[in-house]
Write a protein that holds these residues in place. Structure first.
Motif, PDB file in Angstrom:
ATOM      1  N   TRP A  57       0.965  -1.268  -0.122  1.00 28.75           N
ATOM      2  CA  TRP A  57       0.183  -0.096  -0.022  1.00 28.75           C
ATOM      3  C   TRP A  57       0.924   1.242  -0.112  1.00 28.75           C
ATOM      4  O   TRP A  57       0.127   2.268  -0.240  1.00 28.75           O
ATOM      5  CB  TRP A  57      -0.896  -0.122   1.080  1.00 28.75           C
ATOM      6  CG  TRP A  57      -1.884  -1.388   1.558  1.00 28.75           C
ATOM      7  CD1 TRP A  57      -2.594  -1.533   0.485  1.00 28.75           C
ATOM      8  CD2 TRP A  57      -1.636  -1.902   2.506  1.00 28.75           C
ATOM      9  NE1 TRP A  57      -3.332  -2.739   1.110  1.00 28.75           N
ATOM     10  CE2 TRP A  57      -2.737  -2.961   2.343  1.00 28.75           C
ATOM     11  CE3 TRP A  57      -0.872  -1.714   3.591  1.00 28.75           C
ATOM     12  CZ2 TRP A  57      -2.992  -3.846   3.434  1.00 28.75           C
ATOM     13  CZ3 TRP A  57      -1.038  -2.967   4.585  1.00 28.75           C
ATOM     14  CH2 TRP A  57      -2.175  -4.228   4.365  1.00 28.75           C
ATOM     15  N   LEU A  85       1.618   1.387  -7.401  1.00 31.86           N
ATOM     16  CA  LEU A  85       1.328   1.975  -6.033  1.00 31.86           C
ATOM     17  C   LEU A  85       1.773   3.594  -6.142  1.00 31.86           C
ATOM     18  O   LEU A  85       2.209   3.917  -6.865  1.00 31.86           O
ATOM     19  CB  LEU A  85       2.239   1.391  -4.822  1.00 31.86           C
ATOM     20  CG  LEU A  85       1.735  -0.162  -4.778  1.00 31.86           C
ATOM     21  CD1 LEU A  85       3.136  -0.724  -4.110  1.00 31.86           C
ATOM     22  CD2 LEU A  85       0.732  -0.114  -3.781  1.00 31.86           C
ATOM     23  N   GLN A 110       0.291   4.261  -9.513  1.00 30.30           N
ATOM     24  CA  GLN A 110      -0.744   3.499  -9.716  1.00 30.30           C
ATOM     25  C   GLN A 110      -1.236   2.955 -10.795  1.00 30.30           C
ATOM     26  O   GLN A 110      -1.737   2.054 -11.072  1.00 30.30           O
ATOM     27  CB  GLN A 110      -2.201   4.084  -8.893  1.00 30.30           C
ATOM     28  CG  GLN A 110      -2.019   4.473  -7.518  1.00 30.30           C
ATOM     29  CD  GLN A 110      -3.260   4.907  -6.931  1.00 30.30           C
ATOM     30  OE1 GLN A 110      -4.207   4.337  -6.824  1.00 30.30           O
ATOM     31  NE2 GLN A 110      -3.030   6.442  -6.517  1.00 30.30           N
ATOM     32  N   THR A 148      -2.378   3.403  -0.877  1.00 29.66           N
ATOM     33  CA  THR A 148      -3.075   3.159  -2.080  1.00 29.66           C
ATOM     34  C   THR A 148      -3.462   1.616  -2.368  1.00 29.66           C
ATOM     35  O   THR A 148      -2.739   0.865  -1.649  1.00 29.66           O
ATOM     36  CB  THR A 148      -2.569   3.542  -3.263  1.00 29.66           C
ATOM     37  OG1 THR A 148      -1.193   3.260  -3.228  1.00 29.66           O
ATOM     38  CG2 THR A 148      -2.450   5.185  -3.422  1.00 29.66           C
ATOM     39  N   HIS A 198      -3.082  -2.117  -3.262  1.00 28.91           N
ATOM     40  CA  HIS A 198      -2.151  -2.923  -3.907  1.00 28.91           C
ATOM     41  C   HIS A 198      -2.460  -4.017  -4.713  1.00 28.91           C
ATOM     42  O   HIS A 198      -3.529  -4.685  -4.556  1.00 28.91           O
ATOM     43  CB  HIS A 198      -1.426  -3.681  -2.419  1.00 28.91           C
ATOM     44  CG  HIS A 198      -0.008  -4.131  -2.546  1.00 28.91           C
ATOM     45  ND1 HIS A 198       0.985  -3.474  -2.274  1.00 28.91           N
ATOM     46  CD2 HIS A 198       0.350  -5.201  -3.349  1.00 28.91           C
ATOM     47  CE1 HIS A 198       2.162  -4.222  -2.759  1.00 28.91           C
ATOM     48  NE2 HIS A 198       1.732  -5.346  -3.446  1.00 28.91           N
TER      49      HIS A 198
END
Length: 240
Positions: A11, A39, A43, A160, A162
């Motif tokens: 994350w 990530l 992302q 965020t 994973h």
């Protein structure tokens, strides 16, 4: 001088090391925090698909090679110990030491999912429910880990989802992990003893060292200066 490549766990991105970096630089080292594909600010990488674990291994190897780093200390926290351990084998004589911070370690043919402490089916169900993503941790997940309310807010606020593919893909080791010069940092509030694979490596390899921290699973938030000092001290021992 060493080149520290810092890789945070699930994350999290390179930002998680912000309070550790100054202590390493003050000691005269170069520092390269790294965000893995899928990530934080990455992302959307790779385009068109979730990042797998092999992608994460290549993220690390690629960064070392791109910057032409030598005397590399690879630092992997939590999940990232799995790709960091594999990358450590692949960078050859560039490696000075690998440090696992309360981390999983790669086991040939096994994945993060297959070795999940509650059983692989439990974690796979979680990933399926998240559409192939592991949803970020909550404030409740951080309880009992020596984190202040402000630290918990920073940790959870920056997390965020994973990529699940990286958790389900099996590790591939080119040689026994015990041949690597390694330090394992055990954070005692997350369990007093290293799990089985790590305990065996510590017991059987004369190249592995154990260091304990009386803090929780995220020492880069709870005790960043102490963590930086340990990293510096462990690297200095290699130079004596």
């Amino acid at each position: 001088m060493s080149n520290f490549v810092l890789v945070a766990g699930a994350w999290l991105g390179s930002w998680a090391w912000d309070e550790v970096v100054p202590g390493l630089r003050e000691a005269g080292h170069d520092v390269h925090p790294l965000t893995l594909s899928g990530l934080a600010e990455r992302q959307d990488e790779p385009a068109g698909g979730a990042a797998g674990q092999k992608t994460h291994v290549q993220d690390i190897v690629g960064e070392v090679e791109r910057l032409d780093l030598r005397d590399v200390v690879l630092v992997g926290h939590s999940y990232s110990g799995i790709p960091v351990g594999q990358a450590a084998e692949r960078i050859g004589d560039r490696l000075k030491r690998v440090v696992f911070v309360d981390a999983n370690v790669p086991v040939d043919g096994e994945s993060f999912v297959s070795t999940w402490w509650q059983g692989p089916d439990r974690l796979q169900e979680t990933l399926d429910a998240g559409g192939g993503l592991w949803e970020p941790l909550t404030a409740a997940d951080c309880a009992g880990q020596e984190l202040t309310g402000e630290q918990i807010a920073r940790l959870t606020g920056g997390a965020t989802p994973h990529p699940g593919a990286s958790l389900a893909e099996a590790a591939v080791l080119e040689r026994p992990l015990g041949e690597l010069p390694a330090t394992y940092i055990k954070c005692l509030l997350d369990g007093a003893d290293p799990h089985g694979d790590v305990a065996e490596l510590l017991a059987t390899s004369d190249r592995w060292r154990l260091v304990e921290m009386d803090t929780g699973h995220w020492p880069m938030f709870s005790r960043p200066r102490e963590l930086a000092r340990i990293l510096v001290d462990e690297t200095a021992r290699d130079s004596r």
